[in-house]
Design an enzyme around this catalytic site. Sequence first.
Site, mmCIF file in Angstrom:
data_model
loop_
_atom_site.group_PDB
_atom_site.id
_atom_site.type_symbol
_atom_site.label_atom_id
_atom_site.label_comp_id
_atom_site.label_asym_id
_atom_site.label_seq_id
_atom_site.Cartn_x
_atom_site.Cartn_y
_atom_site.Cartn_z
ATOM 1 N N ASP A 129 35.192 39.806 -12.233
ATOM 2 C CA ASP A 129 34.239 39.328 -11.553
ATOM 3 C C ASP A 129 34.603 39.313 -10.246
ATOM 4 O OD1 ASP A 129 31.984 36.546 -12.543
ATOM 5 O OD2 ASP A 129 32.926 36.810 -10.588
ATOM 6 N N ARG B 12 23.474 40.269 -5.860
ATOM 7 C CA ARG B 12 22.963 39.227 -4.652
ATOM 8 C C ARG B 12 23.859 38.354 -4.086
ATOM 9 N NH1 ARG B 12 18.756 35.375 -7.462
ATOM 10 N NH2 ARG B 12 18.768 34.471 -5.627
ATOM 11 N N HIS C 133 35.269 29.300 -13.735
ATOM 12 C CA HIS C 133 35.663 28.232 -12.701
ATOM 13 C C HIS C 133 35.483 26.966 -13.338
ATOM 14 C CE1 HIS C 133 34.890 31.104 -9.500
ATOM 15 N NE2 HIS C 133 33.570 31.397 -10.186
ATOM 16 N N ASP D 192 28.981 40.859 -11.031
ATOM 17 C CA ASP D 192 28.400 40.549 -9.597
ATOM 18 C C ASP D 192 29.560 41.322 -8.796
ATOM 19 O OD1 ASP D 192 30.937 39.177 -10.369
ATOM 20 O OD2 ASP D 192 30.022 37.264 -9.600
HETATM 21 F F1 V1D Z 1 22.843 30.994 -3.743
HETATM 22 C C1 V1D Z 1 22.736 29.758 -4.160
HETATM 23 C C2 V1D Z 1 21.619 29.268 -4.564
HETATM 24 C C3 V1D Z 1 21.489 28.298 -5.145
HETATM 25 C C4 V1D Z 1 22.807 27.418 -5.766
HETATM 26 C C5 V1D Z 1 24.107 28.204 -5.636
HETATM 27 C C6 V1D Z 1 24.297 29.260 -4.462
HETATM 28 C C7 V1D Z 1 25.441 29.799 -4.593
HETATM 29 C C8 V1D Z 1 25.843 31.119 -4.087
HETATM 30 N N1 V1D Z 1 27.132 31.047 -4.020
HETATM 31 N N2 V1D Z 1 26.425 29.179 -4.727
HETATM 32 C C9 V1D Z 1 27.519 30.051 -4.489
HETATM 33 C C10 V1D Z 1 28.779 29.540 -4.404
HETATM 34 N N3 V1D Z 1 29.311 28.175 -4.077
HETATM 35 C C11 V1D Z 1 29.413 28.032 -2.829
HETATM 36 C C12 V1D Z 1 29.568 26.542 -2.526
HETATM 37 C C13 V1D Z 1 29.319 26.153 -1.068
HETATM 38 N N4 V1D Z 1 30.418 25.224 -1.216
HETATM 39 C C14 V1D Z 1 30.034 24.017 -1.082
HETATM 40 C C15 V1D Z 1 30.452 25.904 -2.551
HETATM 41 O O1 V1D Z 1 29.723 29.014 -1.862
HETATM 42 C C16 V1D Z 1 29.476 29.601 -6.073
HETATM 43 C C17 V1D Z 1 29.277 30.739 -6.547
HETATM 44 C C18 V1D Z 1 29.703 30.926 -7.939
HETATM 45 C C19 V1D Z 1 30.174 32.118 -8.600
HETATM 46 C C20 V1D Z 1 30.037 31.996 -10.267
HETATM 47 C C21 V1D Z 1 30.702 33.288 -10.905
HETATM 48 O O2 V1D Z 1 30.068 34.535 -10.504
HETATM 49 O O3 V1D Z 1 31.856 33.486 -10.431
HETATM 50 C C22 V1D Z 1 30.641 33.054 -12.555
HETATM 51 N N5 V1D Z 1 31.369 33.869 -13.213
HETATM 52 O O4 V1D Z 1 30.902 33.337 -14.483
HETATM 53 C C23 V1D Z 1 30.045 32.520 -14.466
HETATM 54 C C24 V1D Z 1 29.751 32.525 -13.178
HETATM 55 CA CA CA Z 2 37.653 38.139 -10.448
#
Ligand code: V1D
Ligand code: CA
Length: 454
Positions: free
Chosen positions: A180, A275, A145, A269
């Site tokens: 992913d 999770r 990302h 994931d």
């Molecule tokens: F659940 C959480 C607890 C603490 C901090 C963050 C999170 C969390 C879960 N899901 N954050 C997310 C996703 N962010 C949002 C934000 C809300 N909006 C403001 C944005 O939904 C981010 C998920 C990132 C996934 C990363 C990945 O799995 O794709 C990855 N790939 O390579 C490394 C990581």
């Molecule tokens: Ca993907």
Amino acid sequence: MENKRKVSYFYDAELGDFYYGPTHPMKPHRVRMAHDLIVRYDLYKHLQVYTPVPCPFDDMCSFHSREYLEGLKSVDAPKSGDKRTDKAQQERLRNDFNLGVADCPVFANIFKYCQAYTGASIGAAVQLNYGQADICINWAGGLHHARKGRASGFCYINDIVLAILELLKYHRRVLYLDIDVHHGDGVEEAFYTTDRVMTVSFHKYDGEFFPGTGDLDEVGAGPGRYYAINVPLSDGMDDESYEGLFVPIMDSIMANYQPDAIVLQSGADSLTGDRLGKFNLTIQGHARCHGHMMRYGLPLLVLGGGGYKIVNVARCWTYETAVLTGQAASMRADMPPNEYYELFKPDHSLFIPKDDAMANENSRTRLDQLRTTILENLRHVRPVSGDAAVTPSIPAAAAAAMAKQQQAATRQRWESTPSPSDPSGARGSASGGRWSEDEEGGEGGMDDSGDTSN
Ligand code: V1D
Ligand code: CA
């Protein structure tokens, strides 16, 4: 079947100590758990094991802006001591670079962490360029990302973009495949307007699930039109429906695009019980992607990514290491004694069952429609010549340095055998490699990758 391919494995023993924080789902420790299982299953006997060289700041500039990198690096420096100055600096990091937010917290030694996982991915690409390995693995990488000038979704430095740039010095066409559960948006964006890199992402998409992009009609732009492929899916994807899309789509891509190297982001994931993700893949279903892509016999770089049920991530990447080394058949389901044995209770099995109670929200009609549309779009795809260099949103200074290096380099066509200037295998600088330098198509064809400004 005995696998005769040379497999290099990059592992930094300190990587597991980096810590995003107690409530953050990303746990670098999972890579150490996977490593321990890989060793206990004796898979190291089939690997060339390397400790990665940390990626220097200047090499990160091949993709990231100097301003962002300086911000990221400054986080590890001591604070000024003046409350107002420190608060203003914190705000700047948050507003300008998305650093210090819930998804992308600032934590101790964050820049060292980035250097470690990025150094491994670039080092792996260099080995593939020099033919020192056929397959390279870096389970700590795959942070898809991260943007040119901003952190996003737990990712700070985009090791994938940097590794692909390294591969492009020796390979005309690179295929990027992302399994992913999240859309591989940072990599897609970096190469959205070039046909030198085809990006393919399978992910959950409903317009809201992070990062909110990756619909079927996102196909690339300009010369890159049809060279970005998105497979937007709903919750509950199981092994059979996944394979039913994966195999025909990937076979068609391989036939039409004919890449010279493959990068596989292996985010775990997309497994059942994750999770954050709500797919229903087993480890064997996930690893079938690796088995399938290996069969093409091309240089293959395999990276980690997401994965938030860490015991399952460790299981998955261990089994995938076995697949990549041709050892899958010898993997016993019951785990050997290992450092984290207690965590794998109750059954201490390497494998996880599919959740039979979970509905597959992807109807047969929808899956057929996805496959048909993607296969139709693929009719536009050709094995492009790769004469034009790719410059994904690099700063002017780096571009100038690169052009100087290119002029100095021996003129070289893609068909000839690589003769690396540094055969020692030390990590190559991202600006020092051999790009295609054709009188007609060389530098004049630069910047077909689009400026991915933030
Ligand atoms: F659940 C959480 C607890 C603490 C901090 C963050 C999170 C969390 C879960 N899901 N954050 C997310 C996703 N962010 C949002 C934000 C809300 N909006 C403001 C944005 O939904 C981010 C998920 C990132 C996934 C990363 C990945 O799995 O794709 C990855 N790939 O390579 C490394 C990581
Ligand atoms: Ca993907």
